[in-house]
Design an enzyme around this catalytic site. Structure first.
Site, PDB file in Angstrom:
ATOM      1  N   PHE A 386       0.808  -1.226   0.000  1.00  0.00           N
ATOM      2  CA  PHE A 386       0.000   0.000   0.000  1.00  0.00           C
ATOM      3  C   PHE A 386       0.844   1.279   0.000  1.00  0.00           C
ATOM      4  CE2 PHE A 386      -1.835  -3.287   2.844  1.00  0.00           C
ATOM      5  CZ  PHE A 386      -2.681  -3.856   1.906  1.00  0.00           C
ATOM      6  N   CYS A 387       1.947   1.264  -0.735  1.00  0.00           N
ATOM      7  CA  CYS A 387       2.816   2.454  -0.810  1.00  0.00           C
ATOM      8  C   CYS A 387       3.237   2.933   0.577  1.00  0.00           C
ATOM      9  CB  CYS A 387       2.150   3.598  -1.576  1.00  0.00           C
ATOM     10  SG  CYS A 387       1.734   3.181  -3.250  1.00  0.00           S
ATOM     11  N   ALA A 388       3.459   1.985   1.467  1.00  0.00           N
ATOM     12  CA  ALA A 388       3.919   2.336   2.815  1.00  0.00           C
ATOM     13  C   ALA A 388       4.894   1.242   3.245  1.00  0.00           C
ATOM     14  CB  ALA A 388       2.736   2.456   3.761  1.00  0.00           C
TER      15      ALA A 388
END
Ligand code: PLP
Length: 482
Positions: A386-388
């Protein structure tokens, strides 16, 4: 009008075209095919990534389309019309986040990522300046600050929640060197909602300014930036329309007009100037100064139209509806022993979280779970990091050694072992029945009941049932080659 509960349909909008009925969302329950040949109404639970358009927003875009013309400096009827409406939409956006109408301005951008990149260029950081961020951040509120200032990520408590006192400690220890506190309003992984006004008070107490990445917060909770003389006021807020049922390529930064006038223009070109000589430029004032090039005019109209619908329903009613669904979801997950939720998982403590829930199912690979949900149950979720990445590695306790090993594999185009989770994210159109369908599917997967024989793609890490593909050729409306 009855207040929606967890078994009810989405909250109705009051007044206007949608009076008394839930707002129509295009394609929200569109039929999708399954591996076994059946077709079912899809359950769309991927709202944290992007939302489907409100029918009313789409209609507004279609209506505007016939009058479309470039804004500013055009003399035709349509240009004058669009210019007037564009400036009105700008004010609607600023008002939506409770900005100070005298001192703040809304700057349209493509999305939160562009907004944060623009913002990061405006501070003229010196070599000792510090940006305090956190482990919770999406890459879009992390990478733009790196390389411009010393970025420090505030660590989380053992239960992965944000600790305002840790922030306070770091603010004090840096002794006035923190220029910016850049934090998410709500996590796109754990759903945690941060106490942004308390954070603002702490930041201001140490001479720092607060940037709120509101990509997840804005669609789900009312935001009130507040007057500048309030120590709890938010200095900058950035968000995206595609997460607010207006996916037409628009986002916005809202912040002090004077700040953007002192900063160099982010893009240099037409529209951002008052005068240009061969060896000099007189840059325009804000907002034009920060808006070189033709803006996404229809996108801004779409965002303003979505805001009108959200305001008509009421952000508090949206929050209440989503809380009821989140409670139902978390209770169902708690009753499925194989399921482990990342971060806050108490179904009775929903004040500080959104309906964004990331989880693991036993030792099943996240991409496999997501594939079975899609191919066998018609349920749209998301799987991965999740782009984290730093947050996921922290939550899953990835050691530095396995991180190095993973990165070597990734560089060799092998993503089969990338750690991650499955994420369900609730939107305003979801219903209790849809949550129940998801929970049923989850229990089936936890009991290892599925039909397909799934194969993993080495390069992407994604799973697909062997010998099966969705037949998109039969789908209408696609741009097609040839
Ligand atoms: C918390 C958060 N910040 C920033 C972004 C980036 O938003 P966009 O892709 O609209 O630029 C996202 C997108 O998922 C997000 O969830």
């Amino acid at each position: 009008m009855r207040f929606p509960d967890c078994s009810a349909s989405p909250p109705p909008a009051e007044g206007g075209a949608a009076a008394g009925s839930p707002p129509a969302i295009l394609g929200a329950r569109r039929e999708v095919p399954l591996l076994d040949g059946r077709r079912v109404p899809q359950v769309f639970l991927d709202n944290a990534a992007s939302t489907k358009p409100l029918a009313e927003v789409h209609a507004a875009v279609a209506e505007f389309a016939a009058r479309y013309s470039n804004i500013h400096r055009g003399t035709g009827h349509d240009s004058l019309f669009c210019t007037e409406r564009y400036e009105e939409a700008r004010r609607i956006v600023a008002r939506f986040v409770g900005a100070d109408p005298e001192r703040d301005v809304a700057l349209p951008v493509r999305n939160t990522t562009e907004g944060l990149n623009l913002l990061a260029t405006t501070f003229g950081f010196g070599p000792d300046d510090v940006v305090l961020s956190s482990l919770l951040e999406h890459h879009s509120n992390d990478l733009p600050w790196r390389g411009r200032a010393r970025v420090e990520h505030i660590t989380l408590r053992a239960d992965a929640t944000f600790d305002v006192d840790r922030l306070e400690r770091r603010l004090r220890e840096h002794g006035g060197r923190v220029r910016i506190v850049a934090l998410t309003g709500a996590s796109n992984v754990t759903g945690e909602v941060l106490p942004i006004h308390e954070i603002a008070r702490r930041a201001h107490g140490h001479g720092a300014r607060l940037v709120v990445d509101a990509a997840q917060l804005a669609p789900h909770r009312a935001i009130r930036m507040g007057p500048h003389d309030d120590p709890g006021h938010l200095d900058y807020v950035v968000f995206s329309a595609h997460k607010m049922n207006a996916p037409y390529g628009e986002g916005a930064i809202v912040g002090p007009r004077a700040h953007f006038s002192e900063a160099a223009p982010y893009l240099q070109g037409g529209g951002a100037v008052y005068a240009v000589g061969l060896d000099h430029v007189i840059w325009a004032d804000t907002p034009e100064r920060q808006e070189a090039g033709t803006p996404n005019i229809l996108g801004l109209f779409a965002l303003a139209a979505a805001i009108r619908v959200y305001e008509r329903i009421g952000l508090e009613r949206i929050a209440e509806h989503e809380r009821a669904l989140t409670r139902r979801l978390l209770r169902g997950m708690a009753a499925t022993p194989e399921v482990a939720v990342l971060g806050r998982d108490d179904p009775e403590d929903l004040e500080h979280r959104l309906g964004v829930v990331s989880f693991a199912v036993g030792d099943l690979y996240h991409q496999l779970v997501a594939a079975v949900l899609s191919y066998e149950h018609g349920i749209a979720v998301r799987a991965g990091c999740f782009c984290a990445h730093p947050l996921i590695k922290h939550l899953l306790r990835v050691t530095p050694e396995s991180e190095r090993d993973l990165e070597q594999r990734i560089q060799a185009r092998d993503r089969r072992f990338v750690p991650g989770a499955v994420r369900v994210s609730i939107g305003l159109h979801n219903t209790g029945e849809e949550i129940d369908r998801f929970l049923f599917a989850l229990r089936e997967i936890a009991a290892r009941r599925w039909r397909g024989r799934y194969e993993q793609d080495v390069a992407t890490g994604e799973y697909r049932p062997a010998g099966f593909r969705f037949d998109f050729a039969g789908e209408p409306g696609f741009p097609r080659e040839g």
